[in-house]
Scaffold this motif. Structure first.
Motif, short mmCIF file in Angstrom:
data_model
loop_
_atom_site.label_atom_id
_atom_site.label_comp_id
_atom_site.label_asym_id
_atom_site.label_seq_id
_atom_site.Cartn_x
_atom_site.Cartn_y
_atom_site.Cartn_z
N ASN A 190 0.79 -1.19 -0.01
CA ASN A 190 0.08 -0.07 -0.07
C ASN A 190 0.77 1.33 0.02
O ASN A 190 1.39 1.56 1.00
CB ASN A 190 -0.77 0.13 1.23
CG ASN A 190 -1.84 1.25 1.34
OD1 ASN A 190 -2.20 1.87 0.35
ND2 ASN A 190 -2.24 1.42 2.23
N SER A 192 2.60 4.83 -0.30
CA SER A 192 2.50 6.33 0.23
C SER A 192 3.72 6.78 0.40
O SER A 192 4.79 6.14 0.70
CB SER A 192 1.60 6.35 1.20
OG SER A 192 2.02 5.90 2.51
N PRO A 193 4.13 8.28 0.35
CA PRO A 193 5.35 8.81 0.64
C PRO A 193 5.71 8.42 2.00
O PRO A 193 4.83 8.85 2.90
CB PRO A 193 5.02 10.32 0.42
CG PRO A 193 3.96 10.40 -0.86
CD PRO A 193 3.13 9.19 -0.38
N VAL A 229 8.44 6.15 -1.88
CA VAL A 229 7.24 5.84 -1.90
C VAL A 229 7.31 4.40 -1.62
O VAL A 229 7.99 3.49 -2.12
CB VAL A 229 6.51 5.89 -3.43
CG1 VAL A 229 7.47 5.24 -4.63
CG2 VAL A 229 4.94 5.44 -3.33
N ASP A 231 5.57 0.97 1.25
CA ASP A 231 4.57 0.39 2.46
C ASP A 231 5.46 0.61 3.67
O ASP A 231 6.34 -0.29 3.86
CB ASP A 231 3.95 -0.96 2.21
CG ASP A 231 2.93 -1.44 2.79
OD1 ASP A 231 3.10 -1.27 4.31
OD2 ASP A 231 1.87 -1.70 2.48
N ALA A 349 9.90 9.58 -3.97
CA ALA A 349 8.38 9.80 -3.99
C ALA A 349 8.09 10.79 -4.92
O ALA A 349 8.51 12.09 -4.74
CB ALA A 349 7.67 9.96 -2.53
N SER A 351 5.11 13.70 -6.02
CA SER A 351 3.73 14.12 -5.34
C SER A 351 2.64 13.54 -5.73
O SER A 351 2.35 13.23 -6.97
CB SER A 351 3.49 15.71 -5.68
OG SER A 351 3.49 15.99 -7.03
N GLY A 352 1.86 13.12 -4.78
CA GLY A 352 0.65 12.23 -5.02
C GLY A 352 0.96 10.88 -5.39
O GLY A 352 0.02 10.42 -5.87
N THR A 354 0.87 7.34 -4.85
CA THR A 354 -0.10 6.31 -4.00
C THR A 354 -0.38 5.02 -5.15
O THR A 354 -0.11 5.50 -6.26
CB THR A 354 -1.28 6.79 -3.52
OG1 THR A 354 -2.06 7.38 -4.57
CG2 THR A 354 -1.02 7.88 -2.52
#
Length: 363
Positions: A190, A192-193, A229, A231, A349, A351-352, A354
């Motif tokens: 999953n 995310s940054p 980026v 989990d 990572a 931006s944004g 995910t």
């Protein structure tokens, strides 16, 4: 456009003038030499580069023949770094044949990439086979254990010990098979940054309170690193696994583990179809001073069911490789007695950022 391409080249590139002096170096060469382009300008190449080959004659031959020269497996070093095996390519510049272009390709990187491709491919095949076998074997094992328990009801003495042995061993094998099934069922990350230093510190503190209490742990972090980026839970699992391996390798003897982070722009992963390259510049190294990996398994350390420890399942490092691969990165190891270095390379990572990454292929 030409300058952008020159600075984007992922391998060290140098232009020499007619007197074998530095005329220009790209960004990768600056990192390889550990010198800025300004510091090298107009300096003789032999004041900086140490090449284990009679290269002066080779440069002269390139100028005379106006044709490229390829030199494989030669040690190249500088005053700042030990020699590393490299492949050299030297060619005359099209607009001025007295000037030469020299490309330096460290074989270390190529070898790591090739091994990583093989490991990931082998791991996928082995995981699929292991899951199938685990599922098929568990059912008959349950029947064997049940039959042994029924027999034990009418037995005594030595015969009863034999049925107890059957039951105990079948339960042990079932637990191993459950580990194999769990290995194959790791969920997709999953993404995310995340701050890699936060995760490393969680892993370090957890290790020092438990399995690594007898180890001395030190850190040298680059505080300027951007986020990756990933989990966080899965990356924590990776770092804990590597720290546990290092602590167990030391046995009961106190040892040291060093955690290091840094930035390296020379590493990239080829996207599916071979178009472009995804950079993986965030580097994490976990180094220990233990006995090192056994030489017979060092090259296959990340393959499933390869273990250097007695009663080891050989799934820990394979799981590390699987998780890092699904994060769009790679993991490698260098090991000699007294120094083992696990290195994880991860992307930055955006931006944004995910969701699940594209399936990537290293090359």
């Amino acid at each position: 456009m030409t300058d952008r391409v020159w600075q984007t080249l992922p391998i060290p590139a140098i232009i020499l003038d007619a007197n074998d002096r530095f005329a220009e170096v790209n960004s990768a060469a600056e990192m390889f030499l550990n010198l800025s382009s300004r510091a090298t300008l107009n300096h003789p190449v032999w004041d900086v580069l140490m090449v284990d080959a009679p290269l002066e004659q080779g440069l002269e031959r390139v100028r005379e023949s106006e044709s490229p020269l390829f030199i494989n497996d030669v040690d190249v070093g500088t005053g700042e770094r030990a020699p590393v095996p490299c492949n050299l390519q030297i060619a005359p510049m099209q607009d001025d044949s007295t000037q030469l272009l020299m490309l330096i390709a460290p074989r270390e990187i190529a070898g790591r990439l090739g091994r990583s491709i093989s490991v990931q491919s082998t791991a996928r095949s082995a995981i699929g086979m292991a899951e199938m076998l685990a599922h098929e074997i568990k059912n008959p094992l349950a029947g064997i254990a049940g039959a042994a328990q029924l027999l034990s009801m009418s037995l005594s003495g030595d015969d009863l010990e034999l049925t107890d042995l059957i039951v105990g061993e079948t339960r042990r094998v079932v637990k191993l098979l459950e580990q194999v099934e769990q290995f194959g069922n790791v969920r997709p990350p999953n993404l995310s940054p995340v701050n890699i230093h936060d995760i490393l510190e969680r892993a370090r503190k957890s290790a020092q309170l438990g399995f690594g209490a007898h180890m001395t742990m030190t850190e040298s972090y680059d505080p300027s690193l951007p986020q990756t980026v990933g989990d966080a839970d899965q990356l924590l699992q990776v770092f804990l696994n590597l720290l546990k391996n290092a602590a167990e390798a030391a046995g009961d003897t106190p040892g040291t583990i060093h955690l290091r982070t840094f930035y390296d722009t020379s590493l990239r992963i080829r996207r599916p179809g071979g178009h472009g390259g995804a950079p993986v510049p965030l580097q994490v190294e976990i180094t220990d001073n233990g006995p090192g990996l056994p030489p017979d398994i060092a090259e296959a350390a990340f393959e499933p069911f390869v273990s250097g420890r007695e009663n080891g399942t050989g799934l820990g490092l394979a799981l590390v490789s699987k998780i890092i691969g699904e994060h769009g990165g790679w993991v490698t190891v260098k090991s000699v007695p007294g120094r083992t270095v696990f290195r994880i390379s991860l992307p930055v990572a955006r931006s944004g950022a995910t969701g699940s990454p594209q399936k990537s292929k290293e090359a």
